[in-house]
Write a protein that holds these residues in place. Structure first.
Motif, PDB file in Angstrom:
ATOM      1  N   LEU A 152       0.797  -1.215   0.000  1.00  0.00           N
ATOM      2  CA  LEU A 152       0.000   0.000   0.000  1.00  0.00           C
ATOM      3  C   LEU A 152       0.832   1.269   0.000  1.00  0.00           C
ATOM      4  N   PHE A 153       2.008   1.186   0.611  1.00  0.00           N
ATOM      5  CA  PHE A 153       2.793   2.401   0.779  1.00  0.00           C
ATOM      6  C   PHE A 153       4.270   2.052   0.838  1.00  0.00           C
ATOM      7  N   PRO A 154       5.160   2.914   0.305  1.00  0.00           N
ATOM      8  CA  PRO A 154       6.603   2.633   0.369  1.00  0.00           C
ATOM      9  C   PRO A 154       7.107   2.592   1.805  1.00  0.00           C
ATOM     10  N   LEU A 155       8.145   1.793   2.009  1.00  0.00           N
ATOM     11  CA  LEU A 155       8.775   1.711   3.326  1.00  0.00           C
ATOM     12  C   LEU A 155      10.043   2.551   3.339  1.00  0.00           C
ATOM     13  N   THR A 156      10.409   3.009   4.514  1.00  0.00           N
ATOM     14  CA  THR A 156      11.638   3.791   4.648  1.00  0.00           C
ATOM     15  C   THR A 156      12.847   2.871   4.498  1.00  0.00           C
ATOM     16  N   PRO A 157      14.016   3.399   4.144  1.00  0.00           N
ATOM     17  CA  PRO A 157      15.223   2.566   4.053  1.00  0.00           C
ATOM     18  C   PRO A 157      15.518   1.820   5.352  1.00  0.00           C
ATOM     19  N   ALA A 158      15.291   2.481   6.490  1.00  0.00           N
ATOM     20  CA  ALA A 158      15.560   1.824   7.773  1.00  0.00           C
ATOM     21  C   ALA A 158      14.663   0.604   7.966  1.00  0.00           C
ATOM     22  N   THR A 195      10.700  22.609   7.176  1.00  0.00           N
ATOM     23  CA  THR A 195      10.299  23.595   6.156  1.00  0.00           C
ATOM     24  C   THR A 195      11.512  24.308   5.579  1.00  0.00           C
ATOM     25  N   GLU A 196      12.434  24.702   6.459  1.00  0.00           N
ATOM     26  CA  GLU A 196      13.648  25.380   5.991  1.00  0.00           C
ATOM     27  C   GLU A 196      14.505  24.447   5.143  1.00  0.00           C
ATOM     28  N   ARG A 197      14.595  23.205   5.563  1.00  0.00           N
ATOM     29  CA  ARG A 197      15.416  22.254   4.808  1.00  0.00           C
ATOM     30  C   ARG A 197      14.814  21.982   3.436  1.00  0.00           C
ATOM     31  N   LEU A 198      13.499  21.887   3.364  1.00  0.00           N
ATOM     32  CA  LEU A 198      12.869  21.686   2.058  1.00  0.00           C
ATOM     33  C   LEU A 198      13.107  22.887   1.151  1.00  0.00           C
ATOM     34  N   GLN A 199      13.017  24.070   1.703  1.00  0.00           N
ATOM     35  CA  GLN A 199      13.314  25.278   0.921  1.00  0.00           C
ATOM     36  C   GLN A 199      14.772  25.283   0.470  1.00  0.00           C
ATOM     37  N   ASN A 200      15.659  24.811   1.329  1.00  0.00           N
ATOM     38  CA  ASN A 200      17.074  24.736   0.959  1.00  0.00           C
ATOM     39  C   ASN A 200      17.287  23.731  -0.171  1.00  0.00           C
ATOM     40  N   TYR A 201      16.556  22.615  -0.103  1.00  0.00           N
ATOM     41  CA  TYR A 201      16.634  21.638  -1.192  1.00  0.00           C
ATOM     42  C   TYR A 201      16.182  22.257  -2.516  1.00  0.00           C
ATOM     43  N   MET A 202      15.092  23.011  -2.468  1.00  0.00           N
ATOM     44  CA  MET A 202      14.570  23.612  -3.697  1.00  0.00           C
ATOM     45  C   MET A 202      15.566  24.622  -4.274  1.00  0.00           C
ATOM     46  N   ALA A 203      16.234  25.371  -3.402  1.00  0.00           N
ATOM     47  CA  ALA A 203      17.253  26.318  -3.874  1.00  0.00           C
ATOM     48  C   ALA A 203      18.438  25.564  -4.484  1.00  0.00           C
ATOM     49  N   TYR A 204      18.812  24.470  -3.847  1.00  0.00           N
ATOM     50  CA  TYR A 204      19.910  23.636  -4.353  1.00  0.00           C
ATOM     51  C   TYR A 204      19.534  23.055  -5.724  1.00  0.00           C
ATOM     52  N   LEU A 205      18.310  22.573  -5.847  1.00  0.00           N
ATOM     53  CA  LEU A 205      17.842  22.003  -7.115  1.00  0.00           C
ATOM     54  C   LEU A 205      17.841  23.053  -8.226  1.00  0.00           C
ATOM     55  N   LYS A 206      17.432  24.246  -7.884  1.00  0.00           N
ATOM     56  CA  LYS A 206      17.437  25.317  -8.886  1.00  0.00           C
ATOM     57  C   LYS A 206      18.849  25.585  -9.379  1.00  0.00           C
ATOM     58  N   PHE A 207      19.802  25.538  -8.453  1.00  0.00           N
ATOM     59  CA  PHE A 207      21.197  25.742  -8.838  1.00  0.00           C
ATOM     60  C   PHE A 207      21.680  24.599  -9.743  1.00  0.00           C
ATOM     61  N   GLU A 208      21.385  23.367  -9.368  1.00  0.00           N
ATOM     62  CA  GLU A 208      21.837  22.216 -10.169  1.00  0.00           C
ATOM     63  C   GLU A 208      21.212  22.245 -11.556  1.00  0.00           C
ATOM     64  N   ILE A 257      13.471  13.621  -2.163  1.00  0.00           N
ATOM     65  CA  ILE A 257      12.296  12.756  -2.018  1.00  0.00           C
ATOM     66  C   ILE A 257      12.452  11.835  -0.813  1.00  0.00           C
ATOM     67  N   THR A 258      13.647  11.327  -0.599  1.00  0.00           N
ATOM     68  CA  THR A 258      13.889  10.458   0.550  1.00  0.00           C
ATOM     69  C   THR A 258      13.633  11.198   1.855  1.00  0.00           C
ATOM     70  N   GLU A 259      13.987  12.464   1.887  1.00  0.00           N
ATOM     71  CA  GLU A 259      13.779  13.260   3.096  1.00  0.00           C
ATOM     72  C   GLU A 259      12.330  13.706   3.253  1.00  0.00           C
ATOM     73  N   PHE A 260      11.670  14.008   2.133  1.00  0.00           N
ATOM     74  CA  PHE A 260      10.297  14.534   2.175  1.00  0.00           C
ATOM     75  C   PHE A 260       9.414  13.745   1.192  1.00  0.00           C
ATOM     76  N   PRO A 261       9.119  12.487   1.525  1.00  0.00           N
ATOM     77  CA  PRO A 261       8.423  11.615   0.569  1.00  0.00           C
ATOM     78  C   PRO A 261       6.963  11.973   0.317  1.00  0.00           C
ATOM     79  N   ILE A 262       6.326  12.715   1.215  1.00  0.00           N
ATOM     80  CA  ILE A 262       4.907  13.027   1.027  1.00  0.00           C
ATOM     81  C   ILE A 262       4.684  14.498   0.673  1.00  0.00           C
TER      82      ILE A 262
END
Length: 672
Positions: free
Chosen positions: A4-10, A211-224, A241-246
């Protein structure tokens, strides 16, 4: 749970470790076949785990498991070596560009190849030289990719080269003695790492909020993305996605990027599958999934499966359901019309059935104008006029958002103009006209409420009252002063007054009348009418109401000078007594769903009753000068007082005694 739903790596690691402990404890007593089956089962668990999310640690566990429990890999057989190398290369493709942790995989790969080298016969110089070159190539590849521990990798490489006969300064971080192309690639990677160091610190740091980390990811993605390397962008998206799967927005952004760069690549299908499993409540992901399958020429079975899966989900808005249905029928239509070479058993009844499902599915939840319009458009394009007409008959009375209800009504009329007979056109008008009047009435009431609400909250009433003159308590709530009224009505002495048509069950819906006015200390100009029991009429409505009577002249609707809204009263001129009497006879008839009160009016003075020459006088107030009217007569609908009592049926029309406005008010007050 994973179905039904993905499992975490752990969780995958825990599951695999549990299974591994079972085969470890029973390895001595189990048969080789059963042992091999158990190893294969755990490999499948790892395969499922690494497909859910990007995880360097899970890949390392998988690789270690293979080297320890797969006998072919452990014994370095050609088959085992090939299997392990393929697995290492897959791991590097998935996680090799991971700046923070990717070096772990490179080191594991080198260790495996060095173990192969150490197992070789020392007399087989040619094979050993090839293996040494294989290890050297892995070092070179790793040094050309920015990693967090690049300096350590360089020193390890120099030490390894020294062990194999190349003299290098193993204690120096310089690239002296290294092949020029390797040194150049290393320096470029080092520069790339320095540019990304700040981004990496922000997304890896544990002190920042999610929230800050997700925003940082988006800024990083824009740079890449600006750097133009799709592989690096894809790896970073997987980390996010691994950090923020939903995070639905993150998945939408990811799939949108892949659509632009990979187009119909098969790997995109796996991403859409994962996206819809992680965020099944995001309708846009299902829509994009179906469009991707259509774009990549997926089979009808695949499209149907995705569509059916989407309907099992719960979405936050009705528009998402509508988008999914419309995407499905649009895709079916295109496949049937433009891809007839595909023999998937597609036909128009399938589209019709999908439209019908959409209507049945969404009707309990609300409106879906686009689905109805699409359904009708399809039937019309196919030449199924009767089917399209039946759809109009089913949906014209439904409530749609915005101006959708009016649009569907007007669309039906246009449809009959083009395709219908005169009888069909008349029938459509007969059905649509009352519906449009009802919608107009409802919209006016809503606008009135909004205006009233806005006016009530615009200013502080206390500030407005201060310094204002109050009107005389003897004035009626909605009457003008005699001088002002005579000035206004001089150019048109036969004017008639028509206002909002009020509910007869509530003659004074706002609690305001002439009898109460004298007791009410609140100035009239500050009173606001909510019009909760009011239906609005315009001049054309009134003219149409009296069309069977005829003789209608001017129509004047009185507006409140402060709110600019109808005061609920209107004057209508008639050309002679005959038409006037016929108009008064319509008293208490239904008008726009309400009972209308009609009475004669004498706006100038008091009459004694019927007098010579057929002239009639009506009294508006006691004590006013008598004025005899000649020519046109008038009738009135009093404003917030409600409706006057109709003339007695036993009295002749010409013998009835007209009542003044004041008498009408008193009559109605006693009545209520």
């Amino acid at each position: 749970m994973n179905n039904l739903f993905p499992l975490t790596p752990a969780m995958w690691q825990q599951w695999a470790n549990d299974e591994t402990s079972l085969i470890s404890s029973s390895s001595s007593s189990s048969s080789p076949t059963r042992y091999a089956d158990a190893v294969s089962t755990i490999e499948k668990l790892y395969e499922r785990g690494v497909s859910d999310y990007l995880s360097v640690s899970l890949w390392c566990d998988y690789l270690n498991f293979i080297q320890k429990y797969d006998s072919s890999v452990r014994e370095f057989s050609p088959t085992g070596i090939s299997k392990a190398r393929d697995l290492f290369e897959r791991a590097l493709i998935a996680c090799g560009l991971h700046v923070a942790e990717g070096s772990k995989l490179w080191e594991a790969y080198r260790s495996f190849e060095e173990a192969i080298l150490n197992s070789m016969d020392e007399t087989d110089l040619e094979s050993r030289e090839k293996q040494v070159q294989r290890v050297r190539n892995i070092f070179h590849r790793q040094l050309s990719i920015p990693h967090s521990d690049m300096m350590s990798t360089l020193l390890t490489y120099k030490a390894w080269e020294s062990e194999h006969g190349n003299t290098l300064d193993v204690n120096s971080s310089s690239t002296d003695g290294i092949l020029p192309h390797v040194a150049s690639a290393y320096q470029k990677a080092l520069d790339m790492l320095s540019v990304r160091a700040d981004f990496e610190e922000k997304i890896v740091g544990s002190d920042a909020s999610d929230t800050e980390r997700l925003q940082n990811y988006m800024a990083y993605l824009k740079f890449e993305q600006s750097s133009g390397d799709p592989a690096r962008v894809k790896c970073l998206y997987e980390r996010a996605i691994t950090e923020f799967p939903i995070s639905g927005d993150l998945w939408i952004d990811y799939t949108n990027y892949l659509n632009k760069t990979l187009k119909a690549d098969k790997t995109l299908r796996d991403v859409f599958n994962r996206a819809t499993r992680n965020c099944p409540w995001v309708g846009e992901l299902w829509v994009r999934f179906m469009l991707y399958l259509e774009r990549s020429r997926g089979s009808e079975k695949d499209l149907s499966d995705v569509f059916e899966r989407s309907l099992q989900c719960t979405f936050s808005t009705i528009d998402e359901y509508a988008d999914i249905f419309l995407t499905r029928v649009d895709g079916l239509r295109r496949r049937i019309l433009f891809a007839k070479e595909l023999d998937d058993g597609l036909d128009f009844p399938l589209i019709r059935n999908t439209f019908q499902r959409a209507c049945d599915y969404l009707s309990p939840h609300g409106s879906m104008l686009e689905a109805w319009q699409g359904y009708i458009s399809m039937e019309t394009e196919m030449g199924h006029i009767n089917e399209a007409r039946s759809l109009y008959k089913r949906c014209y009375s439904k409530r749609f958002a915005g101006t959708g209800s009016e649009d569907i009504c007007n669309s039906w009329v246009r449809f009959e103009r083009e395709f219908g007979t005169l009888e069909d056109f008349d029938h459509a008008l007969q059905k649509v006209s009352p519906r449009l009047q009802e919608l107009q009435l409802f919209r006016l009431q809503q606008e009135s409420k909004n205006i009233t609400s806005t006016t009530d909250h615009k200013d502080d009433p206390a500030k407005k009252i201060k310094g204002e003159k109050r009107k005389s308590s003897s004035d009626a709530p909605n009457e003008e002063s005699p001088a002002k009224r005579q000035k206004v009505k001089a150019p048109n002495k036969g004017s008639a007054k028509v206002n909002k048509v009020e509910n007869s069950s509530d003659p004074t819906p706002h609690g305001e009348d002439s009898g109460q006015k004298a007791k009410d200390p609140t100035p009239e100009k500050f009173k606001q009418y909510t019009d909760q029991c009011t239906a609005f009429a315009n001049s054309e409505d009134l003219r149409g109401f009296f069309s069977d009577v005829g003789g209608v002249g001017a129509i004047r609707i009185l507006l409140d000078k402060f709110t600019k809204k109808s005061r609920g009263l209107a004057y209508v001129d008639f050309c002679d007594d005959t038409h006037l009497e016929a108009a008064v006879a319509k008293n208490k008839q239904m008008f726009l769903g309400k009972k209308l009160s009609i009475a004669r009016s004498d706006p100038k003075g008091k009459r004694k009753g019927p007098n010579a020459a057929g002239h009639k006088t009506l009294t508006e107030r006691p004590g006013e000068e008598k004025v005899e009217l000649k020519g046109r007569n008038t009738f009135a609908v009093p404003r917030a007082l409600g409706w006057s009592k109709p003339p007695s049926s036993s009295s002749a029309a010409g013998d009835e005694k007209p009542k003044s406005n004041e008498e009408l008010r008193k009559l109605l007050l006693n009545k209520t």
